[in-house]
Enzyme design. Sequence first.
Site, PDB file in Angstrom:
ATOM      1  N   LYS A 145       0.853  -1.193   0.000  1.00  0.00           N
ATOM      2  CA  LYS A 145       0.000   0.000   0.000  1.00  0.00           C
ATOM      3  C   LYS A 145       0.892   1.248   0.000  1.00  0.00           C
ATOM      4  CE  LYS A 145      -3.870  -2.605   1.685  1.00  0.00           C
ATOM      5  NZ  LYS A 145      -4.478  -3.276   2.822  1.00  0.00           N
TER       6      LYS A 145
ATOM      7  N   ARG B 123     -13.193   5.993  -2.423  1.00  0.00           N
ATOM      8  CA  ARG B 123     -12.057   6.312  -1.547  1.00  0.00           C
ATOM      9  C   ARG B 123     -10.967   7.090  -2.291  1.00  0.00           C
ATOM     10  NH1 ARG B 123      -9.780   1.019   1.382  1.00  0.00           N
ATOM     11  NH2 ARG B 123      -9.133   0.551  -0.766  1.00  0.00           N
TER      12      ARG B 123
HETATM   13  C1  LIG Z   1      -4.714  -4.629   2.846  1.00  0.00           C
HETATM   14  C2  LIG Z   1      -4.966  -5.178   4.187  1.00  0.00           C
HETATM   15  C3  LIG Z   1      -4.604  -6.490   4.491  1.00  0.00           C
HETATM   16  C4  LIG Z   1      -3.984  -7.354   3.441  1.00  0.00           C
HETATM   17  O1  LIG Z   1      -3.779  -8.660   3.831  1.00  0.00           O
HETATM   18  P1  LIG Z   1      -2.941  -9.661   2.922  1.00  0.00           P
HETATM   19  O2  LIG Z   1      -3.110 -10.956   3.573  1.00  0.00           O
HETATM   20  O3  LIG Z   1      -1.512  -9.184   2.944  1.00  0.00           O
HETATM   21  O4  LIG Z   1      -3.518  -9.610   1.538  1.00  0.00           O
HETATM   22  C5  LIG Z   1      -4.835  -6.946   5.784  1.00  0.00           C
HETATM   23  N1  LIG Z   1      -5.384  -6.148   6.717  1.00  0.00           N
HETATM   24  C6  LIG Z   1      -5.760  -4.879   6.446  1.00  0.00           C
HETATM   25  C7  LIG Z   1      -6.332  -4.029   7.515  1.00  0.00           C
HETATM   26  C8  LIG Z   1      -5.572  -4.367   5.162  1.00  0.00           C
HETATM   27  O5  LIG Z   1      -5.940  -3.118   4.888  1.00  0.00           O
END
Ligand SMILES: *Cc1c(COP(=O)(O)O)cnc(C)c1O
Length: 411
Positions: A222, A370
């Site tokens: 991200k 968003r």
């Molecule tokens: C993007 C995101 C994830 C991503 O999880 P992955 O298993 O790495 O795909 C997890 N928790 C939150 C709060 C997120 O925003």
Amino acid sequence: MKLSELEKLDSQDSLAKYKEEFLLPENTIYLNGNSLGPLTKRSKSRTEETLREQWGNDLIGSWNKHGWIDLPLTVGNKLAPLIGAKQGRVICTDSVSVNLFKVFSAAFHRNPDLRKILSLESNFPTDLYIADGFAELLQYQNITVEKVAESELDHAITSEPAIVLLTQVDFRSGAALDIAAITELAHKHNCVVIWDLSHSIGVMDLKLDNWNVDYAVGCGYKYLNGGPGAPAFIYIGNDNLADAKQALQGWMGHKAPFEFSTNYVANPGINRFQSGTPPILSMAALDAALDLFAELGTQELRKKSLSLSESFLALMDSQETFSELKLASPRNPQLRGAQLSFSHPEAYGICQSLQEKGVYTDFRNPDVLRFGFSPLFLSFVDLYRCSQILAEIMLDKSYKNQKFAYKNKVT
Ligand SMILES: *Cc1c(COP(=O)(O)O)cnc(C)c1O
């Protein structure tokens, strides 16, 4: 806000120079760094070098020659200052989902009397799914998962000791929880905290060591711009690393993987939170992207992203054209992350129309549009252009086009 005011903010912006580090296509305004950070020049050349020179030429020798075997810890140590952690407390590994499983197992192993995982019903679904799956696996131990509304959180924390699983910045609304205050309250009531920093790292001013956080996980793709599916991280705080035990104890977490011994002996440090072989191509891309943050303080990153979102809000407030877009994020900047959400019954069509005109945002079910405010590649004038394009779309109602009636797999 006038264009001249935004130009002035750009001229005073000490982070403006970072924009040229990114490879964004012409005429693109990218407000989606909260979902998938864009490509940096550094990641591109590092990935090419890793492919051609390292994998291509040096083959298996690269594990030693190019430090591949140490990369998870090298990257972990670059992540540490972004969350306020000492070196050696962070490891880059696997996905957030898998890491949550490891952290649950470590937390329950260390606190065998706890029988509950407490979270918010609005938490990111993967966090809740992994918690449920973990509890189901251990059904004979009667572990329950309680998901409460945010308004009930304090009461739930004070009623019974639990493992408290929270995400700092809500992915729908962008609202931010107070890690320091909630962690303190949780500790007072014999709870253990796990913080998910997926929407925080790279944009929030984090001080996990000072706040006595027990465990944290977070995302590399991200705001850190690590690339699609970039590996995630685990932070182990307080004295939880000493004797920590996690269930996915694969060979890369062993003290001496290349002794190939029959029995598992954990690495004495944070490396024990690895399981299998690290994805070197992905991790190298993240490693290179992180070098951009090397000279930056978390306060500076936070300040710029808030200044961007405040400017955008001022642009939205000043035009009648935008009145149908209802702010779904806290208006007080201190209470939100680096994101603004607006609700509109046709949010999906608006998102798609914007993208056709080079403005990237995203849509979240059922009606949320968003905008993410990454501090390193967005300028204030970008926001002005975005507001002009959004105004065009709201006026010509191109979002009502039939081609937007069916949603893509990824929104
Ligand atoms: C993007 C995101 C994830 C991503 O999880 P992955 O298993 O790495 O795909 C997890 N928790 C939150 C709060 C997120 O925003």
